[in-house]
Write an enzyme that holds these catalytic residues in place. Structure first.
Site, short mmCIF file in Angstrom:
data_model
loop_
_atom_site.label_atom_id
_atom_site.label_comp_id
_atom_site.label_asym_id
_atom_site.label_seq_id
_atom_site.Cartn_x
_atom_site.Cartn_y
_atom_site.Cartn_z
N HIS A 58 0.85 -1.21 0.00
CA HIS A 58 0.00 0.00 0.00
C HIS A 58 0.87 1.24 0.00
O HIS A 58 2.09 1.16 0.13
CB HIS A 58 -1.01 -0.03 1.15
CG HIS A 58 -0.43 0.08 2.52
ND1 HIS A 58 0.37 -0.89 3.09
CD2 HIS A 58 -0.54 1.06 3.46
CE1 HIS A 58 0.72 -0.52 4.31
NE2 HIS A 58 0.19 0.66 4.56
N HIS A 60 1.40 3.93 1.91
CA HIS A 60 1.95 4.71 3.04
C HIS A 60 3.48 4.81 2.96
O HIS A 60 4.15 3.85 2.61
CB HIS A 60 1.51 4.09 4.37
CG HIS A 60 0.07 4.39 4.71
ND1 HIS A 60 -0.69 3.59 5.54
CD2 HIS A 60 -0.73 5.42 4.32
CE1 HIS A 60 -1.91 4.12 5.65
NE2 HIS A 60 -1.95 5.22 4.91
N ASP A 62 5.88 4.73 5.05
CA ASP A 62 6.73 3.76 5.76
C ASP A 62 6.79 2.41 5.02
O ASP A 62 7.47 1.48 5.46
CB ASP A 62 6.29 3.57 7.22
CG ASP A 62 4.89 3.00 7.37
OD1 ASP A 62 3.95 3.53 6.73
OD2 ASP A 62 4.72 2.01 8.11
N HIS A 63 6.11 2.31 3.87
CA HIS A 63 6.16 1.09 3.05
C HIS A 63 6.79 1.32 1.67
O HIS A 63 7.20 0.36 1.02
CB HIS A 63 4.74 0.51 2.89
CG HIS A 63 4.14 0.14 4.21
ND1 HIS A 63 4.01 -1.16 4.64
CD2 HIS A 63 3.71 0.91 5.24
CE1 HIS A 63 3.51 -1.16 5.87
NE2 HIS A 63 3.32 0.08 6.25
N HIS A 116 -7.55 -0.83 5.48
CA HIS A 116 -6.56 0.10 6.04
C HIS A 116 -6.39 1.26 5.06
O HIS A 116 -6.42 2.43 5.45
CB HIS A 116 -5.25 -0.67 6.23
CG HIS A 116 -4.09 0.15 6.70
ND1 HIS A 116 -4.04 0.73 7.95
CD2 HIS A 116 -2.92 0.48 6.09
CE1 HIS A 116 -2.88 1.38 8.08
NE2 HIS A 116 -2.19 1.25 6.97
N ASP A 133 -0.13 -3.83 6.22
CA ASP A 133 -0.72 -3.30 7.46
C ASP A 133 -2.16 -3.78 7.62
O ASP A 133 -3.00 -3.07 8.20
CB ASP A 133 -0.72 -1.76 7.45
CG ASP A 133 0.66 -1.19 7.75
OD1 ASP A 133 1.61 -1.96 7.98
OD2 ASP A 133 0.78 0.06 7.75
N HIS A 171 4.77 -4.75 10.60
CA HIS A 171 5.15 -4.06 11.85
C HIS A 171 5.30 -5.01 13.02
O HIS A 171 4.60 -6.02 13.10
CB HIS A 171 4.08 -3.02 12.23
CG HIS A 171 4.05 -1.81 11.35
ND1 HIS A 171 4.87 -0.73 11.53
CD2 HIS A 171 3.29 -1.54 10.25
CE1 HIS A 171 4.61 0.18 10.60
NE2 HIS A 171 3.65 -0.29 9.80
FE FE Z 1 2.78 0.82 8.12
ZN ZN Z 2 0.02 1.66 6.52
#
Ligand code: FE
Ligand code: ZN
Length: 258
Positions: A58, A60, A62-63, A116, A133, A171
């Site tokens: 996805h 985001h 942090d990915h 999400h 996530d 995570h």
């Molecule tokens: Fe994340």
């Molecule tokens: Zn995420």
């Protein structure tokens, strides 16, 4: 941990993210959700690996934030969902697609699991599930762009995969998820046992992933929204809650406040 010939290992990043590294005995490799390029580049150099594939669940940061820097150094193919917020995808992945990572001799099936985020996907194959996530150990992702009904649909879709499947989420949230799961379902003995295991792992600084889908089905409240014990717990907050979607809505909100 491994599937048939596939080795999966974790590259810790950004505090509590894991970037999954896939190898198959040779020098070629893939990574899943590289939110930061530096720890990936370090591992690739240390192990003499060549990055061939990047899988994205996805949009985001942090990915995906590490992708441009990785593409500067390696000509890897990027697989990801159709989403204008991920501009560097080479091969767009849709429900039912099968992707071939030829250099790793691996095949993955694409599952669309919006909840999400609206374009979140998972990669399933080689006895492994890369769930981003969406399905954490003992938890699930927050509902940023989807509804409780979407998350229930996503959980049902993932729950239908073989119980032996290893779930690799993005995570290390297991210990805090566990505290919440015990609050919801204090008498679940499988969960109590898992809690002891998780505490020992974290005390030793060890990763708590992957877990099998079978173990998650026995312990993860978000996969158990039709179990009497979870329905009962949800009804303390909303007497109208019924098995499935409305229990999902209640416990997801409860977790947000926990
Ligand atoms: Fe994340
Ligand atoms: Zn995420």
């Amino acid at each position: 941990m491994q599937g048939k010939n596939l080795n999966v290992s974790a590259i810790p990043a950004l505090g509590d993210n894991y970037i999954w590294l896939l190898t198959a005995g040779g020098k070629n490799c893939a990574v899943v959700d590289p939110g930061d390029a530096d720890p990936v580049l370090e591992v690739l150099k240390r192990q003499g690996l060549k990055l061939r594939y990047i899988l994205l669940t996805h949009h985001h940061p942090d990915h995906i934030a590490g992708v441009p820097a990785l593409l500067e150094q390696y000509s890897a193919t990027v697989f990801g969902p159709a989403d204008e917020r991920i501009p560097f995808v080479h091969q767009v992945c849709k429900e039912g697609d099968q992707i071939q990572l030829t250099e790793l001799n691996a095949t993955f099936n694409i599952l669309e699991i919006p909840a999400h985020t609206r374009s979140h996907i998972a990669f399933y194959g080689e006895n492994a599930l890369f769930s981003g996530d969406t399905l954490f150990s003992l938890g699930c992702g927050r509902l940023f762009e989807g509804t409780a009904a979407d998350m229930q649909t996503a959980m049902d879709k993932l729950a239908a995969l073989p119980a032996a499947t290893n779930n690799y989420c993005a995570h290390e949230y297991t210990q805090s998820n566990c505290a919440f799961a015990l609050e919801v379902e204090p008498d679940n003995m499988a969960l109590q046992a898992r809690a002891r295991e998780v505490d020992l792992s974290r005390l030793a600084g060890k990763i708590t992933l992957p877990t099998s889908l079978g173990d998650e089905l026995a312990t993860n409240p978000f996969l158990r929204t039709r179990e009497n014990s979870i329905v009962k717990a949800a009804r303390k907050l909303d007497p109208e809650a019924s098995a499935g979607i409305s229990v999902m809505a209640v416990i997801r909100e409860w977790k947000d406040r926990f």
